[in-house]
Design an enzyme around this catalytic site. Structure first.
Site, short mmCIF file in Angstrom:
data_model
loop_
_atom_site.label_atom_id
_atom_site.label_comp_id
_atom_site.label_asym_id
_atom_site.label_seq_id
_atom_site.Cartn_x
_atom_site.Cartn_y
_atom_site.Cartn_z
N SER A 21 62.80 -79.21 -80.52
CA SER A 21 63.28 -79.17 -78.59
C SER A 21 62.28 -78.63 -77.37
O SER A 21 60.57 -78.37 -77.84
CB SER A 21 64.86 -79.16 -78.46
OG SER A 21 64.30 -79.45 -77.05
N ASP B 34 65.30 -90.22 -79.32
CA ASP B 34 65.57 -89.37 -78.48
C ASP B 34 65.95 -89.34 -77.27
O ASP B 34 64.69 -89.89 -76.04
CB ASP B 34 64.15 -88.35 -78.76
CG ASP B 34 64.52 -86.67 -78.45
OD1 ASP B 34 65.42 -87.11 -77.60
OD2 ASP B 34 63.80 -86.14 -78.91
N HIS C 173 68.04 -86.54 -80.73
CA HIS C 173 67.39 -85.53 -80.74
C HIS C 173 67.00 -84.62 -81.59
O HIS C 173 68.00 -84.22 -82.24
CB HIS C 173 67.67 -84.89 -79.28
CG HIS C 173 67.38 -83.76 -78.69
ND1 HIS C 173 65.31 -83.46 -78.21
CD2 HIS C 173 67.10 -82.77 -78.20
CE1 HIS C 173 65.48 -82.86 -78.04
NE2 HIS C 173 66.23 -82.08 -78.09
#
Ligand code: CA
Length: 500
Positions: free
Chosen positions: A132, A393, A428
């Site tokens: 991320s 995601d 994610h």
């Protein structure tokens, strides 16, 4: 380090870091930096977690010297509810700059110096691992500081917040708000009521109907993302539209239309694309084991049964302060409405135009907050990049990482030093109906130090509830190869698949 008081908002800022070093006899001669998450502001325990390794195993236990940083602000103290909450660091030009790039430079240098002093010799090799925001930092190191790290792992990189989450979330939320009907108890649109959990399951089943078999095996996973297009999925969604009143086994025409619009990405009023599309994938449901909120719902909607829609807060609280220059001054409670009124339709297709430097904010977010692909210096000195991204995601679009990979490949011969691994079903960084547990540090070290380029990387399902066989495994394949069933053997075993 760099302890100071901001001339802009009077808050005290410093770059904190945490360095853990194994004893001299246990040190493997390597340096390891952990990436952050979100807009950072939290100092991670410098052990270097390796999610795909054993429960107690981490980079520190493997003998790496490990460093982490809060990137120059502290959410516990730099958190004024009348000034953007934890996003307020974005009003201080240096704190903003530390978050963009400066702190990782300082902490790498400080960490390496302390390692050198402690062991009496410099680290022989250095690695950066993150997902991320941490995935963005990994690419940032390869691009901006090409001599610092020999290998990086970049998961779900937030490589263009400007080109994904910022305008995209605005438009997605505006579309959902349009459909949401009555306001919640905060007076905000009831976005959380626009799709029930059952509705999202219907969408997931439609995706599987359209795309599961495209990789050669109906196994509840979309292994061939490039083939799973909106044109294939839409007819399956249309077949789910209620003929009469809305029930639990059908969707309204408006639900199908809005979802399709959201998934297609974001366009300005001139019809130019300003954010990537979302990928059609079965992980949009993320339902087994009661884990619905791991997936799309938690990012876009918030819990259906909740009193308020939390998605507006989730998306908006910090980005206003790091993407927009100069940043607004808002109470935390004012931020959702500020976003809903933001004029994304007038944005340019070029993020550099949208987010220029301004006044005391001398770094243009449109430039600095966008990854362009590592360059020749990193590659020429033998640097390697392993990237991965979950197809489902819901925070950062998979398609953006594909674009980044293709751009890097066009600039260089990317297979020389970059491998990109799609993870079907994964949300994610982790979660979803996916084989989302994998260990990439060993293949990266082997590539950097022994010249052994990785091909398939074996992954296992971390959540046993998603599949009939609790320990399903699959190869992750370097893009654009697809994990393909060999035609014989256990369908739950990676050994029965090849990357083709
Ligand atoms: Ca399949």
């Amino acid at each position: 380090m760099n302890d100071r008081v901001s001339p802009v908002n009077g808050q005290r800022y410093a770059i904190k870091f945490n360095l853990r070093m194994p004893s001299s006899s246990a040190w493997n001669g390597r340096f390891f930096m952990m990436g952050g998450g979100g807009t950072n502001g939290a100092l991670g325990d410098a052990r270097g977690p390796l999610p795909g390794a054993g429960q107690t195993e981490n980079a520190l236990s493997r003998g790496f010297a490990v460093v982490s940083t809060d990137s120059g602000h502290d959410n516990a103290t730099n958190n004024d509810p009348n000034d953007g909450g934890t996003g307020s660091f974005g009003r201080d030009p240096q704190a903003r700059r530390d978050y963009y790039f400066d702190s990782y430079d300082h902490v790498t240098q400080a960490g390496k110096l302390l390692v050198q002093r402690f062991y009496g010799k410099t680290a022989q090799r250095s690695y950066f691992v993150g997902c991320s925001e941490g995935g963005r930092e990994a690419l940032l190191m390869a691009e901006r500081y090409p001599t610092y790290y020999d290998g990086v792992i970049s998961g779900a990189p937030n490589l263009s917040a400007i080109r994904s989450s910022t305008p995209q979330n605005l438009q997605d939320l505006a579309k959902l708000a349009r459909d949401s009907g009555i306001p919640d108890s905060n007076g905000l649109p009831s976005i959380h009521k626009t799709y029930s959990d059952a509705d999202i399951q219907l969408v997931s089943s439609a995706v599987l109907k359209a795309c599961d078999a495209l990789d050669g095996l109906k196994d509840g996973m979309v292994g061939h993302p490039q083939a799973c297009t909106a044109a294939l999925v839409r007819p399956e969604l249309d077949r789910l539209i209620c003929s009469g009143a809305k029930g639990t086994n059908c969707l309204t025409a408006q639900q199908v239309a809005t979802l399709s619009e959201i998934m297609a990405g974001t366009f300005n009023s001139r019809g130019q694309r300003i954010a990537w599309e979302w990928s059609w994938d079965a992980g949009i449901g993320g339902s087994a084991n009661g884990a619905v909120n791991q997936g799309w719902r938690s990012w876009f909607l918030g819990a259906f049964g909740g009193a308020v829609s939390n998605s507006l807060k989730l998306f908006s609280s910090n980005l206003a302060y790091v993407a927009v220059t100069p940043p607004p001054v808002l109470k935390v409670t004012e931020i959702p409405n500020w976003w809903l009124n933001y004029d994304y339709r007038s944005l340019s297709a070029d993020p550099v135009v949208n987010y220029p430097a301004s006044g005391i904010y001398t770094d243009a977010p449109g430039v600095i907050f966008t990854a362009y692909g590592a360059g020749d210096e990193f590659r020429n000195r033998g640097g390697k990049i392993l990237a991965y991204h979950g197809l489902s995601d819901p925070a950062i679009p998979f398609a953006g990482t594909v674009k980044w990979f293709e751009q890097t490949q066009a600039k260089t011969n990317a297979q020389d030093f970059v491998r990109f691994y799609p993870v079907p079903g994964m949300n994610h960084c982790v979660g979803g109906p996916a084989t989302d547990k994998f260990e990439m540090l060993t293949p990266l070290v082997d590539w950097v130090e022994k010249g052994i380029a990785p091909n398939a990387i074996t992954a296992e399902a971390s959540n046993p509830a998603y599949f009939a066989a609790p320990n399903r495994s699959r190869p992750l394949c370097p893009f654009p190869a697809v994990p393909t069933y060999n035609g014989t053997g256990n369908v739950d075993s990676a050994a029965s698949f090849s990357c083709r």
